[in-house]
Design a protein around this motif. Structure first.
Motif, short mmCIF file in Angstrom:
data_model
loop_
_atom_site.label_atom_id
_atom_site.label_comp_id
_atom_site.label_asym_id
_atom_site.label_seq_id
_atom_site.Cartn_x
_atom_site.Cartn_y
_atom_site.Cartn_z
N LEU A 70 1.60 -10.47 16.31
CA LEU A 70 2.06 -9.54 15.27
C LEU A 70 2.01 -10.20 13.90
O LEU A 70 2.36 -11.37 13.74
CB LEU A 70 3.50 -9.14 15.60
N ALA A 72 3.72 -8.96 10.68
CA ALA A 72 4.60 -7.87 10.23
C ALA A 72 4.59 -7.67 8.73
O ALA A 72 5.09 -6.66 8.24
CB ALA A 72 6.03 -8.12 10.71
N ALA A 73 3.99 -8.59 7.99
CA ALA A 73 4.08 -8.52 6.53
C ALA A 73 3.65 -7.16 5.96
O ALA A 73 4.34 -6.62 5.10
CB ALA A 73 3.28 -9.65 5.90
N LEU A 75 4.03 -4.36 6.98
CA LEU A 75 5.05 -3.33 7.18
C LEU A 75 6.03 -3.28 6.02
O LEU A 75 6.70 -2.27 5.81
CB LEU A 75 5.80 -3.58 8.49
N MET A 76 6.07 -4.37 5.26
CA MET A 76 6.94 -4.34 4.07
C MET A 76 6.48 -3.27 3.08
O MET A 76 7.30 -2.67 2.40
CB MET A 76 6.93 -5.70 3.39
N ILE A 78 5.30 -0.44 3.83
CA ILE A 78 5.85 0.83 4.30
C ILE A 78 7.31 0.93 3.86
O ILE A 78 7.75 1.96 3.34
CB ILE A 78 5.74 0.93 5.82
#
Lengths: 126, 126
Positions: A70, A72-73, A75-76, A78
């Motif tokens: 994953l 996830a960065a 997603l920030m 979003i």
DNA sequence: ACTATACGTAGGAAATTTCCTACATATCAA
DNA sequence: TTGATATGTAGGAAATTTCCTACGTATAGT
């Protein structure tokens, strides 16, 4: 690369589930991910490619396996997109105030704004 | 209805921009929204329908106009979906800790977890 | 050198999305 | 009532997405 890719990648339930698997169980080779889905292995591979192009997963070659992990960065973005809508939740839904009230205590100046609805004037915008 | 519809609705830049317009400028009739886009008016109308089916906008008939207004509540589902990924941001990006550190003070038990990557054992899951 | 395993890619069918131009409906204005 | 305005819907073309079955490539094991 753009935030468009991230939103588009999240539109598929299969891809969201892939992200959740990587979150819950950690990096895994493509094949181990694929068997979880009622879908051919190459199709899952293609979904992984979409996620990779959106920057949401990265791959590490381990012998003949490719471990996906994953990232996830993105997603920030979003979350940041979502932020300005949060005050609306507080207007409309006063019932679930727990978390938001905690944030209230931290950041009290979020009060006292005008409702952007109920407006009727001309729109000189654009 | 489902959260799938919300994610799918947000996949289109046009629809995200519609939501932003409603947030920034308040409820508006369909036609006033449509002229902002380099696209035919019926097409914007169809995008509004997708947003309506996802519960992200609601319409109020005002004479021969239909005013669309933002319904931000379904966006909470997105935020909730996002939540479990937040700890990952803290692992990878230590630079932006301001907000998250504040939440730390409120909810200190979020520390001390194992990295879900770097795992290698069997997966009895299904 | 072989064979099996892990994986991506090619090529294509089917479904879905996106956008358009008519067109139908409802309301307002004279 | 007649004509203009505001808007949704029908029907269809084009693009995109999603999924499949071969098939190619690389690595591991014997």
């Amino acid at each position: 690369m753009t935030s468009d890719h991230v939103f588009a990648a999240l539109a598929s339930p299969v891809r969201r589930r892939l992200l959740r698997l990587l979150l819950d169980e950690g990096a895994q080779p493509a094949g181990r991910l694929a068997v979880r889905f009622d879908m051919s292995r190459p199709s899952v591979s293609e979904h992984l490619k979409v996620l990779k192009d959106a920057g949401l997963v990265a791959e590490t070659r381990m012998g003949r396996e490719r471990h996906y992990r994953l990232e996830a960065a993105p997603l920030m973005e979003i979350r940041e997109w979502l932020t300005p809508y949060e005050r609306f939740w507080r207007e409309r839904l006063s019932a679930l105030g727990t978390l938001l009230d905690e944030m209230d205590d931290l950041d009290p100046d979020r009060d006292g704004f005008e409702d952007p609805n109920e407006r009727n004037g001309e729109q000189p915008h654009d």
